[in-house]
Each structure stands twice: as structure tokens, then as C-alpha cells.
Design a protein around this motif. Sequence first.
Motif, PDB file in Angstrom:
ATOM      1  N   ASP A  10      40.262  55.442  25.111  1.00  0.00           N
ATOM      2  CA  ASP A  10      40.583  54.255  25.907  1.00  0.00           C
ATOM      3  C   ASP A  10      42.059  54.144  26.278  1.00  0.00           C
ATOM      4  O   ASP A  10      42.445  53.219  26.990  1.00  0.00           O
ATOM      5  CB  ASP A  10      40.169  52.986  25.150  1.00  0.00           C
ATOM      6  N   TYR A  11      42.891  55.062  25.780  1.00  0.00           N
ATOM      7  CA  TYR A  11      44.338  54.958  25.966  1.00  0.00           C
ATOM      8  C   TYR A  11      44.755  54.827  27.439  1.00  0.00           C
ATOM      9  O   TYR A  11      45.543  53.937  27.769  1.00  0.00           O
ATOM     10  CB  TYR A  11      45.033  56.151  25.304  1.00  0.00           C
ATOM     11  N   PRO A  12      44.251  55.664  28.353  1.00  0.00           N
ATOM     12  CA  PRO A  12      44.675  55.517  29.754  1.00  0.00           C
ATOM     13  C   PRO A  12      44.382  54.132  30.326  1.00  0.00           C
ATOM     14  O   PRO A  12      45.236  53.547  31.006  1.00  0.00           O
ATOM     15  CB  PRO A  12      43.887  56.608  30.486  1.00  0.00           C
ATOM     16  N   SER A  13      43.215  53.573  30.036  1.00  0.00           N
ATOM     17  CA  SER A  13      42.902  52.244  30.570  1.00  0.00           C
ATOM     18  C   SER A  13      43.752  51.168  29.900  1.00  0.00           C
ATOM     19  O   SER A  13      44.133  50.179  30.538  1.00  0.00           O
ATOM     20  CB  SER A  13      41.412  51.927  30.453  1.00  0.00           C
ATOM     21  N   MET A  14      44.086  51.348  28.612  1.00  0.00           N
ATOM     22  CA  MET A  14      44.949  50.396  27.931  1.00  0.00           C
ATOM     23  C   MET A  14      46.332  50.390  28.577  1.00  0.00           C
ATOM     24  O   MET A  14      46.905  49.329  28.847  1.00  0.00           O
ATOM     25  CB  MET A  14      45.077  50.729  26.441  1.00  0.00           C
ATOM     26  N   MET A  15      46.880  51.572  28.853  1.00  0.00           N
ATOM     27  CA  MET A  15      48.198  51.648  29.483  1.00  0.00           C
ATOM     28  C   MET A  15      48.171  51.028  30.877  1.00  0.00           C
ATOM     29  O   MET A  15      49.112  50.343  31.282  1.00  0.00           O
ATOM     30  CB  MET A  15      48.678  53.102  29.550  1.00  0.00           C
ATOM     31  N   GLN A  16      47.086  51.225  31.625  1.00  0.00           N
ATOM     32  CA  GLN A  16      46.952  50.626  32.957  1.00  0.00           C
ATOM     33  C   GLN A  16      46.909  49.104  32.858  1.00  0.00           C
ATOM     34  O   GLN A  16      47.541  48.409  33.645  1.00  0.00           O
ATOM     35  CB  GLN A  16      45.701  51.142  33.663  1.00  0.00           C
ATOM     36  N   SER A  17      46.206  48.577  31.858  1.00  0.00           N
ATOM     37  CA  SER A  17      46.146  47.118  31.709  1.00  0.00           C
ATOM     38  C   SER A  17      47.512  46.565  31.315  1.00  0.00           C
ATOM     39  O   SER A  17      47.901  45.488  31.769  1.00  0.00           O
ATOM     40  CB  SER A  17      45.065  46.704  30.714  1.00  0.00           C
ATOM     41  N   TRP A  18      48.255  47.313  30.481  1.00  0.00           N
ATOM     42  CA  TRP A  18      49.614  46.881  30.143  1.00  0.00           C
ATOM     43  C   TRP A  18      50.491  46.870  31.386  1.00  0.00           C
ATOM     44  O   TRP A  18      51.252  45.929  31.602  1.00  0.00           O
ATOM     45  CB  TRP A  18      50.226  47.805  29.101  1.00  0.00           C
ATOM     46  N   GLU A  19      50.399  47.924  32.199  1.00  0.00           N
ATOM     47  CA  GLU A  19      51.208  47.994  33.420  1.00  0.00           C
ATOM     48  C   GLU A  19      50.914  46.796  34.319  1.00  0.00           C
ATOM     49  O   GLU A  19      51.839  46.162  34.830  1.00  0.00           O
ATOM     50  CB  GLU A  19      50.910  49.299  34.162  1.00  0.00           C
ATOM     51  N   SER A  20      49.653  46.467  34.490  1.00  0.00           N
ATOM     52  CA  SER A  20      49.275  45.319  35.323  1.00  0.00           C
ATOM     53  C   SER A  20      49.790  44.010  34.738  1.00  0.00           C
ATOM     54  O   SER A  20      50.315  43.160  35.467  1.00  0.00           O
ATOM     55  CB  SER A  20      47.752  45.254  35.464  1.00  0.00           C
ATOM     56  N   ALA A  21      49.652  43.839  33.433  1.00  0.00           N
ATOM     57  CA  ALA A  21      50.109  42.599  32.789  1.00  0.00           C
ATOM     58  C   ALA A  21      51.621  42.452  32.885  1.00  0.00           C
ATOM     59  O   ALA A  21      52.129  41.352  33.141  1.00  0.00           O
ATOM     60  CB  ALA A  21      49.658  42.572  31.329  1.00  0.00           C
ATOM     61  N   ILE A  22      52.344  43.548  32.696  1.00  0.00           N
ATOM     62  CA  ILE A  22      53.814  43.500  32.783  1.00  0.00           C
ATOM     63  C   ILE A  22      54.235  43.186  34.215  1.00  0.00           C
ATOM     64  O   ILE A  22      55.120  42.354  34.441  1.00  0.00           O
ATOM     65  CB  ILE A  22      54.438  44.814  32.276  1.00  0.00           C
ATOM     66  N   ALA A  23      53.608  43.827  35.193  1.00  0.00           N
ATOM     67  CA  ALA A  23      53.952  43.564  36.596  1.00  0.00           C
ATOM     68  C   ALA A  23      53.687  42.106  36.955  1.00  0.00           C
ATOM     69  O   ALA A  23      54.502  41.470  37.635  1.00  0.00           O
ATOM     70  CB  ALA A  23      53.150  44.496  37.508  1.00  0.00           C
ATOM     71  N   LYS A  24      52.570  41.568  36.488  1.00  0.00           N
ATOM     72  CA  LYS A  24      52.244  40.163  36.753  1.00  0.00           C
ATOM     73  C   LYS A  24      53.280  39.239  36.118  1.00  0.00           C
ATOM     74  O   LYS A  24      53.725  38.272  36.731  1.00  0.00           O
ATOM     75  CB  LYS A  24      50.849  39.854  36.222  1.00  0.00           C
ATOM     76  N   SER A  25      53.672  39.536  34.890  1.00  0.00           N
ATOM     77  CA  SER A  25      54.673  38.725  34.196  1.00  0.00           C
ATOM     78  C   SER A  25      56.015  38.769  34.911  1.00  0.00           C
ATOM     79  O   SER A  25      56.670  37.741  35.098  1.00  0.00           O
ATOM     80  CB  SER A  25      54.817  39.204  32.752  1.00  0.00           C
ATOM     81  N   LEU A  26      56.430  39.971  35.324  1.00  0.00           N
ATOM     82  CA  LEU A  26      57.701  40.110  36.040  1.00  0.00           C
ATOM     83  C   LEU A  26      57.668  39.388  37.379  1.00  0.00           C
ATOM     84  O   LEU A  26      58.651  38.765  37.778  1.00  0.00           O
ATOM     85  CB  LEU A  26      58.050  41.588  36.233  1.00  0.00           C
ATOM     86  N   ALA A  27      56.541  39.453  38.075  1.00  0.00           N
ATOM     87  CA  ALA A  27      56.416  38.751  39.350  1.00  0.00           C
ATOM     88  C   ALA A  27      56.557  37.245  39.148  1.00  0.00           C
ATOM     89  O   ALA A  27      57.190  36.558  39.952  1.00  0.00           O
ATOM     90  CB  ALA A  27      55.082  39.084  40.004  1.00  0.00           C
ATOM     91  N   ALA A  28      55.986  36.731  38.071  1.00  0.00           N
ATOM     92  CA  ALA A  28      56.084  35.292  37.787  1.00  0.00           C
ATOM     93  C   ALA A  28      57.522  34.892  37.482  1.00  0.00           C
ATOM     94  O   ALA A  28      57.968  33.816  37.884  1.00  0.00           O
ATOM     95  CB  ALA A  28      55.173  34.923  36.623  1.00  0.00           C
TER      96      ALA A  28
END
Length: 114
Positions: free
Chosen positions: A88-106
Motif C-alpha cells: 500500500d506504500y505508493p497509495s499512502m504516499m499519494q494520499s500524503w501528497e494530496s493532503a499536504i497540497a490541500k493544506s498548503l493551498a489553504a
Amino acid sequence: MFPTAVAGDAVVGTVFVTNSGGQPVTWVVVDREGDHRIRYARVATGRDAGTVDVRLSPAGSHTGVTVTYELSALTPEGSEWLRRFAADYPSMMQSWESAIAKSLAAIRRPAPGR
């Protein structure tokens, strides 16, 4: 969760606890190089233990991130958990990338009325 008050969440020696699928995981900041590298020791009692190394590097107008887990199973159940974690590591890293990008955008979004 920080069991005691901390001066900063990235200070060497800082201890905190997270939850991984119902399993408490204890983390300790073991070393840090400025704002570009941090390494943690982590232990999920009765399941697995090891280190996590996080490195940041310039990547054009963005920041590249390399996360390296070096984990060992402590039990047969831990071996199965590590197998699933690796799968599951690749999907976990992708979800982290999305969450970080969303946080930075906010953070970058101006507050209403400004």
C-alpha cells in the motif's frame, strides 16, 4: 499526541504517539539536519519497529520529498502487516501528497474579506 509539552515537534528527543490501524505507534525524533532532513525511530509494540527518514530537496519551484522506512517485524502478525504496508506504500504516499497540497493551498489562500 504529545505525552508531555514540547518545545517543538521536530526537536531531537521529542516523543509523540500516533495510531496506525488501531495500533499505538511511539515515535522519537532521533536526528535532524536543519529544515531538510529528519529521522524518527518508531515502535508499534508487538508489531514492528524501525526508522523513518524524511528528506526535502529543491525541485524547481517545488520541494521534493523522499521518505524511507526501514522496519522490522516483531511478530508473525507484524510480518503480515509489513507485507500489506509495502503493498500500500505508493497509495499512502499519494494520499500524503494530496493532503499536504490541500493544506498548503489553504494556508496560501487569503482569508475572506482581505
